[in-house]
Design an enzyme around this catalytic site. Sequence first.
Site, PDB file in Angstrom:
ATOM      1  N   GLU A   1       0.835  -1.222   0.000  1.00 32.00           N
ATOM      2  CA  GLU A   1       0.000   0.000   0.000  1.00 32.00           C
ATOM      3  C   GLU A   1       0.860   1.257   0.000  1.00 32.00           C
ATOM      4  OE1 GLU A   1      -2.841  -0.155  -0.772  1.00 32.00           O
ATOM      5  OE2 GLU A   1      -3.126  -2.285  -0.411  1.00 32.00           O
TER       6      GLU A   1
HETATM    7  C1  LIG Z   1       2.694  -9.681   0.662  1.00 33.98           C
HETATM    8  C2  LIG Z   1       2.417  -8.631  -0.352  1.00 33.98           C
HETATM    9  C3  LIG Z   1       1.109  -8.336  -0.705  1.00 33.98           C
HETATM   10  C4  LIG Z   1       0.847  -7.382  -1.677  1.00 33.98           C
HETATM   11  N1  LIG Z   1      -0.443  -7.172  -2.106  1.00 33.98           N
HETATM   12  C5  LIG Z   1      -0.662  -6.435  -3.217  1.00 33.98           C
HETATM   13  C6  LIG Z   1      -1.949  -6.390  -3.824  1.00 33.98           C
HETATM   14  O1  LIG Z   1      -2.918  -6.969  -3.336  1.00 33.98           O
HETATM   15  N2  LIG Z   1      -2.088  -5.696  -4.988  1.00 33.98           N
HETATM   16  C7  LIG Z   1      -1.051  -5.043  -5.574  1.00 33.98           C
HETATM   17  O2  LIG Z   1      -1.246  -4.450  -6.625  1.00 33.98           O
HETATM   18  N3  LIG Z   1       0.176  -5.048  -5.018  1.00 33.98           N
HETATM   19  C8  LIG Z   1       0.396  -5.730  -3.857  1.00 33.98           C
HETATM   20  N4  LIG Z   1       1.643  -5.774  -3.299  1.00 33.98           N
HETATM   21  C9  LIG Z   1       2.721  -4.993  -3.898  1.00 33.98           C
HETATM   22  C10 LIG Z   1       3.178  -3.834  -3.015  1.00 33.98           C
HETATM   23  O3  LIG Z   1       2.198  -2.853  -2.950  1.00 33.98           O
HETATM   24  C11 LIG Z   1       4.522  -3.349  -3.582  1.00 33.98           C
HETATM   25  O4  LIG Z   1       5.486  -4.333  -3.259  1.00 33.98           O
HETATM   26  C12 LIG Z   1       4.911  -2.002  -3.045  1.00 33.98           C
HETATM   27  O5  LIG Z   1       4.053  -1.021  -3.556  1.00 33.98           O
HETATM   28  C13 LIG Z   1       6.348  -1.624  -3.379  1.00 33.98           C
HETATM   29  O6  LIG Z   1       6.661  -1.861  -4.725  1.00 33.98           O
HETATM   30  P1  LIG Z   1       7.958  -2.703  -5.095  1.00 33.98           P
HETATM   31  O7  LIG Z   1       7.933  -3.929  -4.269  1.00 33.98           O
HETATM   32  O8  LIG Z   1       8.034  -2.857  -6.542  1.00 33.98           O
HETATM   33  O9  LIG Z   1       9.161  -1.798  -4.572  1.00 33.98           O
HETATM   34  P2  LIG Z   1       9.878  -0.631  -5.396  1.00 33.98           P
HETATM   35  O10 LIG Z   1       8.867   0.302  -5.929  1.00 33.98           O
HETATM   36  O11 LIG Z   1      10.844  -1.217  -6.344  1.00 33.98           O
HETATM   37  O12 LIG Z   1      10.679   0.106  -4.241  1.00 33.98           O
HETATM   38  C14 LIG Z   1      11.920  -0.361  -3.707  1.00 33.98           C
HETATM   39  C15 LIG Z   1      12.423   0.647  -2.672  1.00 33.98           C
HETATM   40  O13 LIG Z   1      12.653   1.909  -3.319  1.00 33.98           O
HETATM   41  C16 LIG Z   1      11.949   2.939  -2.648  1.00 33.98           C
HETATM   42  N5  LIG Z   1      11.508   3.921  -3.644  1.00 33.98           N
HETATM   43  C17 LIG Z   1      10.982   3.712  -4.865  1.00 33.98           C
HETATM   44  N6  LIG Z   1      10.735   4.879  -5.470  1.00 33.98           N
HETATM   45  C18 LIG Z   1      11.091   5.853  -4.621  1.00 33.98           C
HETATM   46  C19 LIG Z   1      11.089   7.280  -4.647  1.00 33.98           C
HETATM   47  N7  LIG Z   1      10.639   7.957  -5.711  1.00 33.98           N
HETATM   48  N8  LIG Z   1      11.546   7.953  -3.565  1.00 33.98           N
HETATM   49  C20 LIG Z   1      11.987   7.306  -2.478  1.00 33.98           C
HETATM   50  N9  LIG Z   1      12.014   5.955  -2.394  1.00 33.98           N
HETATM   51  C21 LIG Z   1      11.581   5.248  -3.440  1.00 33.98           C
HETATM   52  C22 LIG Z   1      10.789   2.256  -1.964  1.00 33.98           C
HETATM   53  O14 LIG Z   1      10.333   3.013  -0.839  1.00 33.98           O
HETATM   54  C23 LIG Z   1      11.418   0.927  -1.552  1.00 33.98           C
HETATM   55  O15 LIG Z   1      12.108   1.090  -0.334  1.00 33.98           O
HETATM   56  C24 LIG Z   1       1.924  -6.684  -2.279  1.00 33.98           C
HETATM   57  C25 LIG Z   1       3.239  -6.963  -1.899  1.00 33.98           C
HETATM   58  C26 LIG Z   1       3.492  -7.933  -0.962  1.00 33.98           C
HETATM   59  C27 LIG Z   1       4.929  -8.252  -0.641  1.00 33.98           C
END
Ligand SMILES: Cc1cc2nc3c(=O)[nH]c(=O)nc-3n(C[C@H](O)[C@H](O)[C@H](O)COP(=O)(O)OP(=O)(O)OC[C@H]3O[C@@H](n4cnc5c(N)ncnc54)[C@H](O)[C@@H]3O)c2cc1C
Length: 595
Positions: free
Chosen positions: A441
């Site tokens: 989220e």
């Molecule tokens: C158990 C689980 C359940 C989930 N459920 C859902 C679901 O139901 N539906 C759905 O759509 N998704 C879901 N997700 C996905 C989840 O919302 C994403 O994992 C999350 O939004 C982060 O995206 P990412 O993992 O690609 O990390 P990334 O976006 O790759 O981020 C990696 C790191 O970089 C940082 N970062 C990235 N951009 C910036 C910026 N501009 N400035 C500062 N920091 C930054 C982030 O804070 C993080 O620390 C789920 C994930 C998990 C693990």
Amino acid sequence: MPVYKAPLRDMQFVLNDLLKVDQHYPTLSDREEVTPDLLDAILNEGAKFAEEVIAPLNQIGDQQGCTWSEDGVTTPDGFKEAYQQYCESGWTSVSARTEFGGQGLPPSVGLLLSDMMGGANWSWSMYPGLSSSAARVLEEYGNEMQQTRYLPKMVDGTWTGTMCLTEPHAGSDVGLSRTKAKDNGDGTYAITGTKIFISSGEHDMAENIIHLVLARTEGAPEGTKGISLFLVPKFIAHEDSSLGDRNGVTCGSIEHKMGIKGSATAVLNFDGATGYMIGEENKGLTYMFVMMNTARMGTAMQGLSLGQLSYQGGLEYARERLQMRSLSGPKNPDGPADPIIVHPDVRRMLLTQKAFTEGSRAFLYWILMVVDKANCGATEVERKEADDLLHLLTPIAKAFVTETGLEVANYGVQIYGGHGFISEWGMEQIVRDLRISTLYEGTTGIQALDLLGRKIMGTGGQALMTLTKIIHKYCESQKDNAAMAEFVEPLAALNKEWGDITMQIGEKAMQNPDEVGAASVDYLMYSGYIALAYMWAQMAELALGGSEGDSFMASKIKTARFYFQRLLPRTESHKLSMLSGADNLMALDVDEFAF
Ligand SMILES: Cc1cc2nc3c(=O)[nH]c(=O)nc-3n(C[C@H](O)[C@H](O)[C@H](O)COP(=O)(O)OP(=O)(O)OC[C@H]3O[C@@H](n4cnc5c(N)ncnc54)[C@H](O)[C@@H]3O)c2cc1C
């Protein structure tokens, strides 16, 4: 595993004494009225369900997890039966509109239940929780076919819902998503692409799953401006809502995770699946925000409710575990040692748990009242004002309450000593289950950017002023109350400093945009500490007026003091850190990170 006990006394205190819900609910329009008796009955029955039906499945869920096969995903023993019981008791429909088969109660009522369901068994509670958020999107933006064919079965729980945003290369940056929607020319679209990490994306608890999927139509603009939202059912429904053909969406696998193992996290492959556009083309992200904002409040609840569970475990253990003697002389002279609750450092941990948990409950429940006003306030002006405030408070609630909830859960392990590290005690499961809350989220970093960049700088500081005015007004109302000076003076000073700091960052950001990103997480945490101080000051005021000998009220004053004297000073460190600027973060060349 700590035995979950719904914190009804604290819930009633916050709702009745602090927030005066008996005056709040009658002001709402367009919803069924929540009388004090009705609210009591809902909370008591909800507590019973949480404690007796789903809490006993919490550790089983962690041990068994979900299993994937070609035929689908099997949830842990008892999950399915508990869900059926939940639906039969009408819990899925509490806050849904009556025209779709719901009970028509305001949104806050459904979210209050999630405090108890989440504390009892977070993994289980995600299935109905996400589903009701998906149903809200259809209530708001679905067309007649979507609302008559799909919504009632989601409202009564026969079918569940999901939100499908994330793709392998598109996480925080949803604008990168590539899932395609090809117009079939008959009012439907063919959806093709892969979504990952989809909570409740496949399971055996309901007969159909309604996915809300972000995808791009042909020729749509790049980035977030070209994203539309589609309803993609696992089984396509006939006109009478009976199940039709299996749609082209399959679950390729589920993730093996650190925690929330009873919640199925699915990889979903859409292979020309039939989808129905929700609302207008390219406005998908706006609609999805309805779901995301509800889910963000739901995630904030995860920080609160699992923090509560950890505190319950820590408290019970600290009262019973006998180790060493109190520094000020034996407190249990007949026993071989004193209970560890006599030691100042154990008290520091317990009080940190209590102060964050109860402070967060007051903070989140206050926001639930704002959610009600934003959705069913009596006038347009009232709804707009509440909506603006809600936009500001949501990132603070989501990130601050989950970050501090994690600290609470970590202390739960620490209080148990080595036993906290051992699975059978259940304290480590709480940390593992809660760890995800600062990630999904929108991570803490993303919430912080949203708060400082979009909501505060983006409104020239106006949004913040709405909140600081509320706090200022409260401080003014207490300025002649000598007994409240210990709370109101530091709160008033920080409330003023908050505005000053915001201006300083704003000025620096005009020279260097990285200043916003560099200050943002400290800024968010700083804001959260002030928000909780506002809640603790009000709780202390109520408790000071309480009757003598009331230990619940006495504990509120003492916990408020602990909060103001030991936790609120953390604002100073966040202030120094955020004002130190972006240079200390950006000075290293990428190569210089090498070791
Ligand atoms: C158990 C689980 C359940 C989930 N459920 C859902 C679901 O139901 N539906 C759905 O759509 N998704 C879901 N997700 C996905 C989840 O919302 C994403 O994992 C999350 O939004 C982060 O995206 P990412 O993992 O690609 O990390 P990334 O976006 O790759 O981020 C990696 C790191 O970089 C940082 N970062 C990235 N951009 C910036 C910026 N501009 N400035 C500062 N920091 C930054 C982030 O804070 C993080 O620390 C789920 C994930 C998990 C693990």
